[in-house]
Design a protein around this motif. Structure first.
Motif, PDB file in Angstrom:
ATOM      1  N   ASP A  18     -28.716  15.264  21.970  1.00 60.81           N
ATOM      2  CA  ASP A  18     -29.920  15.990  21.564  1.00 60.81           C
ATOM      3  C   ASP A  18     -29.695  17.503  21.598  1.00 60.81           C
ATOM      4  O   ASP A  18     -30.091  18.223  20.683  1.00 60.81           O
ATOM      5  N   HIS A  40     -34.932  21.161  27.138  1.00 66.33           N
ATOM      6  CA  HIS A  40     -35.118  19.716  27.001  1.00 66.33           C
ATOM      7  C   HIS A  40     -36.610  19.383  26.898  1.00 66.33           C
ATOM      8  O   HIS A  40     -37.019  18.556  26.068  1.00 66.33           O
ATOM      9  N   VAL A  88     -29.511  22.629  19.460  1.00 62.67           N
ATOM     10  CA  VAL A  88     -29.538  21.457  18.578  1.00 62.67           C
ATOM     11  C   VAL A  88     -28.335  21.472  17.643  1.00 62.67           C
ATOM     12  O   VAL A  88     -27.590  20.486  17.533  1.00 62.67           O
ATOM     13  N   ASP A 121     -27.483   9.767  11.851  1.00 60.18           N
ATOM     14  CA  ASP A 121     -28.361  10.572  12.699  1.00 60.18           C
ATOM     15  C   ASP A 121     -29.751  10.720  12.095  1.00 60.18           C
ATOM     16  O   ASP A 121     -30.737  10.865  12.826  1.00 60.18           O
ATOM     17  N   THR A 124     -32.541   8.639  13.565  1.00 58.20           N
ATOM     18  CA  THR A 124     -33.067   8.849  14.908  1.00 58.20           C
ATOM     19  C   THR A 124     -34.456   9.480  14.836  1.00 58.20           C
ATOM     20  O   THR A 124     -34.798  10.189  13.889  1.00 58.20           O
ATOM     21  N   LYS A 126     -35.629  11.866  16.669  1.00 57.96           N
ATOM     22  CA  LYS A 126     -35.538  13.327  16.759  1.00 57.96           C
ATOM     23  C   LYS A 126     -35.373  13.945  15.380  1.00 57.96           C
ATOM     24  O   LYS A 126     -36.130  14.842  14.989  1.00 57.96           O
TER      25      LYS A 126
END
Length: 225
Positions: A18, A40, A88, A121, A124, A126
């Protein structure tokens, strides 16, 4: 015959972290840990609740600290966002660098692996939630626009490197154009085949189509039949 990711995969799939942080000279201080805890927490809020919810006060509450303590580390929301997006994209750069320096792997295989990593990715939570929101915000917020442009410029750098390896005859502008086209094509799949999107189950097939197309496009760009 164009390489596909399934044909070129020579090692285990890699999941992008992440966030990634620079190595700290002289040890890992409490201040560094606090800053990373804040980042985070900010990312969790950004993914779960959106950019508007990621206020300084909300982040401070999530970290169980006073607002003044948060602003000691990040004086403004812009400072927080800048470092968050840097962490990121650094996580992606670390994984891209692994592909670029694989011994005995052709440039076409490197391109397939980099694109395969990005496309996986996209599935995901995120990536599906964060990046489209940043795209939308960039239409109205100059600061977010600058951060997004910087983030994607860094993401295109490894694509440009491997394209130059495949086609050393191309001009710098042609290389940049191809990298932009490949990046934009992959990112566009987010709203259709990202996490919990209608075509997510078809992503493996879309991934194969995309990678074959990208390799063929790079090989043949600017060449007469």
């Amino acid at each position: 015959m164009p390489h596909t990711r399934a044909e070129t995969l020579k090692f285990k799939n890699i999941t992008v972290a992440d966030l990634a942080f620079p190595k700290r000279d002289g040890g890992y201080s409490k201040g560094h840990r606090t800053r990373e805890q804040i980042l985070h927490a900010a990312l969790v809020i950004l993914v779960a609740e959106g950019y508007a919810a990621m206020t300084m006060r909300r982040v401070a509450t999530a970290c169980d600290m006073k607002l003044g303590n948060l602003t000691y580390h990040f004086p403004t929301r812009e400072d927080l966002v800048r470092e968050l997006l840097n962490a990121v994209i650094t996580a992606y750069e670390i994984e891209f660098d692994k592909f670029l320096h694989l011994p005995g792997v052709s440039p076409e295989e490197k391109l397939a692996e980099i694109c395969g990593l990005i496309l996986e990715d996209i599935r995901t939570e995120k990536t599906t939630r964060v990046f489209p929101e940043l795209w939308a915000l960039s239409n109205h917020d100059e600061f977010v626009l600058e951060r997004v442009q910087d983030l994607y410029a860094r993401a295109r750098a490894p694509l440009m490197q491997v394209i130059r390896e495949i086609r050393p005859d191309l001009s710098p502008q042609a290389v940049a154009d191809l990298a932009l086209f490949i990046s934009a094509s992959m990112e566009g799949l987010t709203i259709f085949a990202g996490n919990k999107k209608p075509f997510e189950p078809r992503m493996p097939q879309l991934e194969t189509i995309a990678i074959q197309s990208f390799v063929e496009t790079v090989r043949g760009y600017g060449q007469e039949d």
